[in-house]
Design a protein around this motif. Structure first.
Motif, PDB file in Angstrom:
ATOM      1  N   THR A 156       0.839  -1.210   0.000  1.00  0.00           N
ATOM      2  CA  THR A 156       0.000   0.000   0.000  1.00  0.00           C
ATOM      3  C   THR A 156       0.865   1.248   0.000  1.00  0.00           C
ATOM      4  OG1 THR A 156      -1.731  -1.177   1.225  1.00  0.00           O
ATOM      5  CG2 THR A 156      -1.837   1.221   1.212  1.00  0.00           C
ATOM      6  N   LEU A 157       1.923   1.235   0.802  1.00  0.00           N
ATOM      7  CA  LEU A 157       2.852   2.363   0.830  1.00  0.00           C
ATOM      8  C   LEU A 157       3.523   2.532  -0.521  1.00  0.00           C
ATOM      9  CD1 LEU A 157       4.426   4.575   2.301  1.00  0.00           C
ATOM     10  CD2 LEU A 157       5.993   2.810   3.134  1.00  0.00           C
ATOM     11  N   LEU A 158       3.880   1.423  -1.151  1.00  0.00           N
ATOM     12  CA  LEU A 158       4.547   1.458  -2.452  1.00  0.00           C
ATOM     13  C   LEU A 158       3.665   2.088  -3.525  1.00  0.00           C
ATOM     14  CD1 LEU A 158       7.013   0.590  -4.152  1.00  0.00           C
ATOM     15  CD2 LEU A 158       5.877  -1.605  -4.497  1.00  0.00           C
ATOM     16  N   SER A 159       2.363   1.891  -3.419  1.00  0.00           N
ATOM     17  CA  SER A 159       1.442   2.361  -4.462  1.00  0.00           C
ATOM     18  C   SER A 159       0.789   3.705  -4.147  1.00  0.00           C
ATOM     19  CB  SER A 159       0.347   1.317  -4.692  1.00  0.00           C
ATOM     20  OG  SER A 159      -0.383   1.076  -3.513  1.00  0.00           O
ATOM     21  N   ASN A 160       1.156   4.328  -3.027  1.00  0.00           N
ATOM     22  CA  ASN A 160       0.598   5.627  -2.660  1.00  0.00           C
ATOM     23  C   ASN A 160       1.710   6.577  -2.240  1.00  0.00           C
ATOM     24  OD1 ASN A 160      -2.615   5.379  -2.397  1.00  0.00           O
ATOM     25  ND2 ASN A 160      -1.711   3.449  -1.730  1.00  0.00           N
ATOM     26  N   ARG A 161       1.377   7.859  -2.160  1.00  0.00           N
ATOM     27  CA  ARG A 161       2.346   8.845  -1.699  1.00  0.00           C
ATOM     28  C   ARG A 161       2.568   8.694  -0.197  1.00  0.00           C
ATOM     29  NH1 ARG A 161      -0.996  12.138  -5.031  1.00  0.00           N
ATOM     30  NH2 ARG A 161       0.060  12.853  -6.924  1.00  0.00           N
ATOM     31  N   THR A 184       0.878   8.525   5.563  1.00  0.00           N
ATOM     32  CA  THR A 184       1.058   8.989   6.937  1.00  0.00           C
ATOM     33  C   THR A 184      -0.213   9.632   7.489  1.00  0.00           C
ATOM     34  OG1 THR A 184       2.003  11.062   6.073  1.00  0.00           O
ATOM     35  CG2 THR A 184       3.545   9.325   6.708  1.00  0.00           C
ATOM     36  N   SER A 185      -1.199   9.875   6.612  1.00  0.00           N
ATOM     37  CA  SER A 185      -2.476  10.447   7.067  1.00  0.00           C
ATOM     38  C   SER A 185      -3.489   9.366   7.413  1.00  0.00           C
ATOM     39  CB  SER A 185      -3.057  11.356   5.978  1.00  0.00           C
ATOM     40  OG  SER A 185      -2.201  12.429   5.686  1.00  0.00           O
ATOM     41  N   ILE A 186      -3.041   8.102   7.481  1.00  0.00           N
ATOM     42  CA  ILE A 186      -3.967   6.998   7.683  1.00  0.00           C
ATOM     43  C   ILE A 186      -4.703   7.110   9.019  1.00  0.00           C
ATOM     44  CG2 ILE A 186      -2.230   5.463   8.726  1.00  0.00           C
ATOM     45  CD1 ILE A 186      -3.594   3.161   7.166  1.00  0.00           C
ATOM     46  N   VAL A 187      -4.025   7.629  10.047  1.00  0.00           N
ATOM     47  CA  VAL A 187      -4.683   7.793  11.348  1.00  0.00           C
ATOM     48  C   VAL A 187      -5.808   8.816  11.238  1.00  0.00           C
ATOM     49  CG1 VAL A 187      -4.379   8.515  13.739  1.00  0.00           C
ATOM     50  CG2 VAL A 187      -2.621   7.119  12.636  1.00  0.00           C
ATOM     51  N   ARG A 188      -5.561   9.894  10.497  1.00  0.00           N
ATOM     52  CA  ARG A 188      -6.599  10.917  10.318  1.00  0.00           C
ATOM     53  C   ARG A 188      -7.796  10.342   9.571  1.00  0.00           C
ATOM     54  NH1 ARG A 188      -7.510  14.717   6.313  1.00  0.00           N
ATOM     55  NH2 ARG A 188      -5.544  14.204   5.267  1.00  0.00           N
ATOM     56  N   TYR A 189      -7.532   9.496   8.570  1.00  0.00           N
ATOM     57  CA  TYR A 189      -8.631   8.873   7.833  1.00  0.00           C
ATOM     58  C   TYR A 189      -9.436   7.932   8.735  1.00  0.00           C
ATOM     59  CZ  TYR A 189      -6.316  10.611   3.611  1.00  0.00           C
ATOM     60  OH  TYR A 189      -5.753  11.414   2.656  1.00  0.00           O
ATOM     61  N   LEU A 190      -8.741   7.223   9.617  1.00  0.00           N
ATOM     62  CA  LEU A 190      -9.439   6.336  10.544  1.00  0.00           C
ATOM     63  C   LEU A 190     -10.305   7.143  11.514  1.00  0.00           C
ATOM     64  CD1 LEU A 190      -6.645   3.717  11.349  1.00  0.00           C
ATOM     65  CD2 LEU A 190      -8.772   3.309  10.100  1.00  0.00           C
ATOM     66  N   MET A 191      -9.806   8.294  11.941  1.00  0.00           N
ATOM     67  CA  MET A 191     -10.586   9.154  12.822  1.00  0.00           C
ATOM     68  C   MET A 191     -11.857   9.630  12.119  1.00  0.00           C
ATOM     69  SD  MET A 191      -9.041   9.430  15.780  1.00  0.00           S
ATOM     70  CE  MET A 191      -9.565  10.963  16.502  1.00  0.00           C
ATOM     71  N   ILE A 192     -11.725   9.932  10.824  1.00  0.00           N
ATOM     72  CA  ILE A 192     -12.898  10.362  10.054  1.00  0.00           C
ATOM     73  C   ILE A 192     -13.911   9.229   9.957  1.00  0.00           C
ATOM     74  CG2 ILE A 192     -13.685  11.057   7.751  1.00  0.00           C
ATOM     75  CD1 ILE A 192     -11.016  12.534   7.428  1.00  0.00           C
ATOM     76  N   ALA A 193     -13.412   8.006   9.782  1.00  0.00           N
ATOM     77  CA  ALA A 193     -14.304   6.857   9.639  1.00  0.00           C
ATOM     78  C   ALA A 193     -15.007   6.510  10.949  1.00  0.00           C
ATOM     79  CB  ALA A 193     -13.521   5.646   9.124  1.00  0.00           C
ATOM     80  N   PHE A 194     -14.287   6.602  12.060  1.00  0.00           N
ATOM     81  CA  PHE A 194     -14.842   6.167  13.341  1.00  0.00           C
ATOM     82  C   PHE A 194     -15.546   7.277  14.112  1.00  0.00           C
ATOM     83  CE2 PHE A 194     -12.045   2.602  12.548  1.00  0.00           C
ATOM     84  CZ  PHE A 194     -12.728   1.535  13.096  1.00  0.00           C
ATOM     85  N   PHE A 195     -15.295   8.521  13.739  1.00  0.00           N
ATOM     86  CA  PHE A 195     -15.939   9.645  14.415  1.00  0.00           C
ATOM     87  C   PHE A 195     -16.696  10.476  13.394  1.00  0.00           C
ATOM     88  CE2 PHE A 195     -12.421   8.450  17.125  1.00  0.00           C
ATOM     89  CZ  PHE A 195     -12.952   8.534  18.406  1.00  0.00           C
ATOM     90  N   ASP A 196     -18.003  10.519  13.530  1.00  0.00           N
ATOM     91  CA  ASP A 196     -18.856  11.245  12.587  1.00  0.00           C
ATOM     92  C   ASP A 196     -18.889  12.723  12.966  1.00  0.00           C
ATOM     93  OD1 ASP A 196     -20.633  12.088  10.742  1.00  0.00           O
ATOM     94  OD2 ASP A 196     -22.356  10.971  11.505  1.00  0.00           O
ATOM     95  N   LYS A 197     -18.190  13.551  12.175  1.00  0.00           N
ATOM     96  CA  LYS A 197     -18.149  14.985  12.440  1.00  0.00           C
ATOM     97  C   LYS A 197     -18.954  15.769  11.404  1.00  0.00           C
ATOM     98  CE  LYS A 197     -13.632  14.788  14.724  1.00  0.00           C
ATOM     99  NZ  LYS A 197     -12.249  15.306  14.756  1.00  0.00           N
ATOM    100  N   LEU A 216      -6.526   4.806  -0.696  1.00  0.00           N
ATOM    101  CA  LEU A 216      -5.550   4.195   0.203  1.00  0.00           C
ATOM    102  C   LEU A 216      -6.090   2.898   0.797  1.00  0.00           C
ATOM    103  CD1 LEU A 216      -2.781   4.665   1.686  1.00  0.00           C
ATOM    104  CD2 LEU A 216      -4.115   5.697   3.519  1.00  0.00           C
ATOM    105  N   PHE A 217      -7.303   2.931   1.315  1.00  0.00           N
ATOM    106  CA  PHE A 217      -7.884   1.739   1.948  1.00  0.00           C
ATOM    107  C   PHE A 217      -8.339   0.713   0.900  1.00  0.00           C
ATOM    108  CE2 PHE A 217      -7.892   4.632   5.475  1.00  0.00           C
ATOM    109  CZ  PHE A 217      -7.682   3.821   6.571  1.00  0.00           C
ATOM    110  N   GLU A 218      -8.767   1.174  -0.261  1.00  0.00           N
ATOM    111  CA  GLU A 218      -9.110   0.234  -1.327  1.00  0.00           C
ATOM    112  C   GLU A 218      -7.867  -0.512  -1.812  1.00  0.00           C
ATOM    113  OE1 GLU A 218     -13.110   2.083  -3.451  1.00  0.00           O
ATOM    114  OE2 GLU A 218     -11.147   2.548  -4.284  1.00  0.00           O
ATOM    115  N   SER A 219      -6.728   0.174  -1.840  1.00  0.00           N
ATOM    116  CA  SER A 219      -5.474  -0.485  -2.207  1.00  0.00           C
ATOM    117  C   SER A 219      -5.141  -1.596  -1.221  1.00  0.00           C
ATOM    118  CB  SER A 219      -4.324   0.531  -2.245  1.00  0.00           C
ATOM    119  OG  SER A 219      -4.541   1.524  -3.220  1.00  0.00           O
TER     120      SER A 219
END
Length: 265
Positions: free
Chosen positions: A47-52, A57-70, A145-148
Motif C-alpha cells: 500500500t505504501l509502495l502504491s501511494n504517496r 502517513t495520514s492513515i490515522v486521520r482517515y481512521l478518525m474520520i471513519a470512526f468519528f462522525d463529524k 488508500l484503503f481500497e489499495s
C-alpha cells in the motif's frame, strides 16, 4: 464515535469468531504471528509502495474520520443560510460582512466574502465549484488508500499460504504433523481475506459515505450563497435547500419563530 462503524465492526468479528467457536474451533489456533507478519506487513508495504508517503502517513486521520462522525447536521446549515438571506433582504448584502468572521466553515466564509465583495454570480459559482471538485479529489485519496490495502490483503494471504505449503511439502518425513501444518499455512489466507472484507474495504466505503455527505452539504451551501446574492425570499430559499435532502429528513425547525415556522421577509 460513529455507532454504525463500531457496531458493524463488532458484529462482523463476533459473527466470524462466534461461528468458528460454535464449530468447535479453538481461537488459539487462529493466532499465527508469522502469518500476521506476512499478510499485514506485506499489505502495508504494498500500500505504501502504491501511494504517496504523505497520503499514507495520514492513515490515522482517515481512521478518525471513519470512526468519528463529524458531519454537520444539514438543518443547521440551512438555518444559517436562511438567516443570512433574511439579513440580506432587510439590510442589504453588505450587512453580512460583519458576520463573516463568526463562521467556523472556511468554505462558507469564502463564499459569503465573494458575494459581499460584489463578485459576479457566475464567477462565484465557478470558484466555489472548483473548490468542491478539489475537496472531492482530496477525499478520494483516503478512499484509494484503503481500497489499495483491501486489494493487496487477500493476495498477501495467498502468498503466505503458498510459503507455508512450500515449507510443509519440504518436510514430509513426519506424516502425522502434515494436517496441522497445512491448517496453519491456510491461516494466512484467512488473515488476508478477513482483513480485506471486515476492515480495509468497509473503511474505504465509510470514507466514501463521509465524502458524499460533505459534498452534498457543499453543493447546498453554494446554492444558498447564490440565492442570497440573487435576493431570493428566505422562505423560498428554505424550500429549495430542503430539496437537497431526502423527504424523510426534511423535518426541522426553521429560523425566525419559536414554533419552527420560517420567518418571512
Amino acid at each position: 464515535m460513529d455507532l454504525a462503524t463500531i457496531l458493524g465492526l463488532v458484529i462482523a468479528l463476533v459473527g466470524l469468531l462466534g461461528g468458528f467457536i460454535m464449530d468447535k474451533g479453538s481461537l488459539a489456533s487462529l493466532i499465527q504471528p508469522s502469518a500476521a507478519l506476512i499478510v499485514f506487513g506485506g499489505t502495508i508495504g504494498a500500500t505504501l509502495l502504491s501511494n504517496r508517503m504523505k497520503s499514507f502517513t495520514s492513515i490515522v486521520r482517515y481512521l478518525m474520520i471513519a470512526f468519528f462522525d463529524k458531519t454537520k447536521p444539514p438543518h443547521g446549515t440551512i438555518d444559517l443560510l436562511v438567516e443570512m438571506a433574511m439579513i440580506a433582504r432587510r439590510e442589504g448584502i453588505l450587512a453580512l460582512e460583519d458576520k463573516v468572521d463568526e463562521f467556523d466553515d472556511p468554505f462558507l466564509k469564502n463564499g459569503v466574502r465573494l458575494i459581499v465583495d460584489g463578485v459576479d454570480p457566475e464567477l462565484v459559482k465557478q470558484m466555489l465549484e472548483i473548490e468542491v471538485s478539489f475537496i472531492e479529489q482530496r477525499h478520494e485519496i483516503g478512499v484509494t488508500l484503503f481500497e489499495s490495502a483491501a486489494g493487496f490483503a487477500p493476495t498477501m494471504g495467498i502468498i503466505g499460504t503458498v510459503m507455508g505449503l512450500v515449507h510443509v511439502l519440504g518436510s514430509l518425513d513426519d506424516v502425522s504433523t502434515l494436517g496441522p501444518e497445512i491448517a496453519t499455512a491456510f491461516i494466512a489466507t484467512l488473515y488476508g481475506v478477513a482483513s480485506a472484507n471486515v476492515f480495509w474495504m468497509p473503511i474505504a466505503n465509510k470514507l466514501r459515505v463521509r465524502s458524499q455527505d460533505e459534498l452534498l452539504e457543499r453543493e447546498m451551501t453554494i446554492e444558498g450563497i447564490l440565492s442570497i446574492q440573487a435576493g431570493e425570499n428566505p422562505t423560498v430559499l428554505r424550500q429549495k435547500l430542503l430539496s437537497f435532502l431526502a423527504e424523510s429528513n426534511r423535518e426541522g425547525k426553521g429560523v425566525g419563530t419559536p414554533d419552527g415556522e420560517t420567518a418571512k421577509a
